[in-house]
Design a protein around this motif. Structure first.
Motif, PDB file in Angstrom:
ATOM      1  N   LYS A 266       0.799  -1.228   0.000  1.00 59.05           N
ATOM      2  CA  LYS A 266       0.000   0.000   0.000  1.00 59.05           C
ATOM      3  C   LYS A 266       0.831   1.277   0.000  1.00 59.05           C
TER       4      LYS A 266
ATOM      5  N   ASP B 232      -6.997  -2.097  -0.849  1.00 51.37           N
ATOM      6  CA  ASP B 232      -7.609  -2.366   0.451  1.00 51.37           C
ATOM      7  C   ASP B 232      -7.959  -1.051   1.144  1.00 51.37           C
TER       8      ASP B 232
ATOM      9  N   ASP C 165      -7.322   0.016   4.083  1.00 50.84           N
ATOM     10  CA  ASP C 165      -6.327   0.653   4.959  1.00 50.84           C
ATOM     11  C   ASP C 165      -5.358   1.561   4.198  1.00 50.84           C
TER      12      ASP C 165
ATOM     13  N   ASN D 216      -5.290   2.592  10.145  1.00 48.51           N
ATOM     14  CA  ASN D 216      -5.388   1.183  10.498  1.00 48.51           C
ATOM     15  C   ASN D 216      -4.194   0.824  11.370  1.00 48.51           C
ATOM     16  N   SER D 217      -4.464   0.255  12.531  1.00 46.16           N
ATOM     17  CA  SER D 217      -3.392  -0.142  13.438  1.00 46.16           C
ATOM     18  C   SER D 217      -3.818  -1.377  14.204  1.00 46.16           C
TER      19      SER D 217
ATOM     20  N   SER E 243      -7.900  -1.660  14.293  1.00 47.54           N
ATOM     21  CA  SER E 243      -7.862  -2.166  12.923  1.00 47.54           C
ATOM     22  C   SER E 243      -9.175  -1.896  12.207  1.00 47.54           C
ATOM     23  N   VAL E 244      -9.140  -1.987  10.880  1.00 49.76           N
ATOM     24  CA  VAL E 244     -10.352  -1.828  10.080  1.00 49.76           C
ATOM     25  C   VAL E 244     -11.387  -2.869  10.481  1.00 49.76           C
TER      26      VAL E 244
ATOM     27  N   GLN F  44      -0.086   6.134   8.299  1.00 49.39           N
ATOM     28  CA  GLN F  44      -1.433   5.669   8.606  1.00 49.39           C
ATOM     29  C   GLN F  44      -2.303   5.602   7.349  1.00 49.39           C
ATOM     30  N   CYS F  45      -2.167   6.587   6.479  1.00 46.78           N
ATOM     31  CA  CYS F  45      -2.983   6.671   5.260  1.00 46.78           C
ATOM     32  C   CYS F  45      -2.075   6.990   4.072  1.00 46.78           C
TER      33      CYS F  45
ATOM     34  N   THR G  64     -11.840   1.330  -2.929  1.00 50.11           N
ATOM     35  CA  THR G  64     -11.445   0.459  -1.815  1.00 50.11           C
ATOM     36  C   THR G  64     -12.569  -0.516  -1.507  1.00 50.11           C
TER      37      THR G  64
END
Length: 704
Positions: free
Chosen positions: A521, A543, A545, A550-551, A555-556, A584-585, A623
């Protein structure tokens, strides 16, 4: 050596197109890539014509008859005056021109010594620049010189620190003058001399015998050489040129190329030929002044090769032109014609090496990804047809290097430069799935078109801007978790249908699209940035995330499971900062690079749905939504027992069948009567992905 090319408002090149061919390594191997009819061959022909001050080449179309701004100019560099004179004298006694009308096209695909001086300049060049020890620049081309009464003519500037030689050729008439040195910073491509500062000089007028001796090439055109060919080479040359065979012309070209070389040069050319071929299976017997000047034998059988294959001939021409000691610029139009893929792979490496070691500028057009040298990404020029119908030349910015392309696997890295559209995906499984989906479009799969075409829609011309008809379905099947049921109530899952005309148009666009994996990603930024540089329309399927935080702690999947209302309405904690955090993004960097003005709009997003809509509309990023936000989660909406471990066991045909079954679930029952999933409706996530792709292609086609 050719250093710069500027074309403006000529043929299909509207506006200014500039190629800076300068290289810090001493040599350069440039590849011109693009679709058919994107202007590559026209560009090469225009470069040759602009550099040729001797032959009366056909004139080229000035776009809109805008003579005042139209120009085609080539800039050459010589280390000193002696190198310039060496080049002039060598090129004046050496030429390889088409003299046989039926095969003249054969000569259009290769050329060296493209800069051709008029013989009348011999004494003037020698006296003015012979003792110059610094850089000598030569500008040759076509442009207008009179603003009041513009006329398009050929011009030649020879420039040193002390003087500028100006030569004009108008309606076949040559005139020359000397001009005082110009101030620093003057771009001679744009400069027009002021007649008040010109000191006209008299040009030489070589007598007829001198012209015959110098201007006519020894290899094909002189009368003595014609007699020679008719007598000594009677085994492959007929006195009637109209009946000359194609293979005989190949032999003539090979002999002519070798005659220009010393014995050391011949050995060098044959050595390079064998290296490109990849073996030593062919032997050459040469007697360039004998009855049979060249024989090519198979070493194993000692059989004489009567008909040289196209690939063997191309390899020979490439090797012979590259080793020419006095040529500094070599141009090939489709350099790898007839060659085996393994030879093409070697050819790329060899041309890159030889351009550096021999200090040459080598330019080639190509449709073969194997020729593209991504180790020097800034030496790749992409020709692209604009919506207006004119062509544009794009170059990847110098801030990229091969490290930026390592996120693409294998030879696929070169597909970037040849595609009309690109769909980027995150991993190999996504790639296989989207490729299978596009293949179904390409083939006009009945099940796919049936799922997208409402009965009677083929003749219905009313609908949305993309030709779609829609209805909102509030029921997508039973037995799903509450978060999934809530998610599927989102308006994004509104059912759409398309007319057959729209689907047929999308089918054509799909055939010019490639699917490439970004292998993670965090590489989505690199993929989209290079496409933006090259002007390639692109979309991303990835995806969730990639666009929302997402962590492990949040999480997602955990966010999705804990959501009691609409998933897309779920708030994103600390959205103002996290949505712009590249770790993160990762997709946020795409926005910062391509359109920083959109950052406040992204910063204002607070929910998952708002972020998804933002990236869909502004960046063409799709996504997967359900559960963990991955493609496997989307498939499980229809085929509950599916996971990542199943991908390696699926052939490409199996994946195509899987896509069809997601669109037509009853087919699952045909394969397995006990499969309970067969009663479900078409997979809503797959439909949403298809709608996204159709919208992307429709938008691009409308723009064109």
């Amino acid at each position: 050596m050719l250093r710069r090319i500027v074309v403006e408002n000529y043929i299909i090149f509207k506006g200014r197109q500039e190629l800076d061919l300068d290289s810090t390594c001493g040599g350069s191997f440039h590849t011109l890539v693009g679709e058919n009819a994107s202007g590559k061959s026209s560009f090469v022909a225009l470069v040759k014509a602009a550099s040729n001050f001797v032959d009366n080449d056909e004139d080229f179309e000035v776009i809109g008859n805008d003579i005042a701004s139209a120009k085609a100019v080539c800039e050459f560099h010589f280390k000193h005056g002696h190198e310039l004179l060496q080049y002039f004298e060598r090129s004046s006694t050496r030429a390889l021109h088409p003299t046989v009308p039926c095969v003249s096209g054969l000569f259009s695909w290769f050329s060296d010594d493209i800069l051709k001086f008029p013989m009348q300049l011999a004494d003037l060049l020698r006296d003015t620049f012979g003792s110059v020890s610094a850089l000598v620049r030569v500008f040759s081309g076509r442009k207008s010189f009179n603003n009041n009464h513009p006329s398009h003519c050929q011009f030649l500037y020879v420039v040193s620190e002390d003087v500028v030689l100006v030569v004009i050729k108008n309606n076949g008439e040559l005139s020359a003058a000397l001009h005082d040195p110009l101030p620093a910073g003057v771009d001679l491509i744009e400069w027009c001399p002021d007649e008040a500062f010109l000191h006209k000089v008299k040009l030489d007028n070589p007598n007829e015998s001198t012209m015959d001796a110098i201007e006519q090439p020894l290899s094909l055109e002189s009368s003595s050489d014609t007699d020679f060919m008719q007598t000594k080479h009677a085994h492959f040359v007929n006195s009637n040129w109209d009946t000359l065979r194609y293979r005989d012309v190949k032999n003539l070209i090979m002999v002519s190329l070798l005659k220009n070389l010393s014995q050391e040069g011949i050995d060098d050319a044959l050595c390079l030929f064998h290296e490109i071929m990849g073996d030593q299976s062919l032997a050459f017997e040469l007697d360039l002044d004998g009855d049979i000047p060249i024989r090519i034998l198979d070493k194993g059988t000692r059989r004489i090769i009567q008909r040289i294959s196209e690939g063997t001939f191309s390899t020979f021409v490439v090797a012979a032109l590259v080793v020419q000691p006095f040529s500094r610029t070599v141009i090939f139009d489709e350099v790898c014609r007839g060659m085996h893929p393994l030879q093409v792979r070697r050819l790329r490496t060899i041309l890159m090496r030889e351009s550096r070691n021999r200090t040459k500028c080598i330019i080639t057009t190509t449709h073969s990804p194997e020729v593209v040298e991504v180790e020097r990404i800034t030496l790749i020029w992409r020709f692209q047809v604009l919506p207006s119908g004119y062509c544009q030349i794009r170059r990847v910015r110098s801030r990229y290097n091969v490290r930026d392309l390592h996120f693409i696997g294998g030879a696929e890295v070169r597909e970037i430069f040849f595609a009309r559209y690109i769909i980027w995906v995150e991993g190999e499984s996504d790639k296989r799935f989207i490729e299978a989906l596009l293949r179904l479009f390409d083939e006009g799969n009945l099940e796919l078109f049936k799922a997208l075409s409402q009965p009677g829609a083929a003749t219905n011309t009313s609908g949305g801007p993309d030709g779609s008809l829609s209805e909102h379905s509030s029921s997508h099947g039973a037995g799903r978790s509450l978060p999934v049921e809530n998610l599927l109530q989102d308006p994004a899952y509104e059912r759409k249908y398309y007319t057959r005309e729209v689907l047929s148009t999308i089918q054509e666009a799909v055939r010019s699209c490639v699917v490439l994996s970004i292998s993670g990603k965090k590489n989505v930024y690199k993929a989209t940035a290079i496409c933006n540089d090259l002007g390639i329309p692109h979309a991303v399927v990835c995806d969730l995330d990639v666009i929302i935080p997402n962590s492990k702690e949040n999480s997602v999947q955990s966010q999705f499971d804990s959501c009691r209302g609409l998933w897309t309405s779920a708030p994103i904690p600390h959205a103002k900062t996290k949505l712009l955090n590249e770790d993160q993004c990762p997709a946020s960097k795409c926005v910062q690079d391509s359109n920083p003005g959109l950052i406040p709009k992204l910063r204002a997003c607070r929910t998952v749905g708002e972020v998804m809509k933002f990236y869909d509309e502004t960046q063409h990023i799709f996504t997967w939504r359900v559960d963990g936000g991955e493609i496997e989660d989307a498939i499980r909406l229809t085929k509950s027992q599916f996971g990542k471990k199943l991908w390696p066991d699926l052939s490409f045909g199996d994946i195509k069948e899987l896509v069809v079954c997601l669109l037509q679930p009853p087919k699952l029952r045909e394969r397995n009567p006990r499969d309970k999933d067969a009663s479900k409706q078409p997979n809503p996530e797959l439909l949403r992905c298809i709608f996204f792709l159709i919208h992307f292609f429709t938008e691009r086609l409308t723009a064109n």
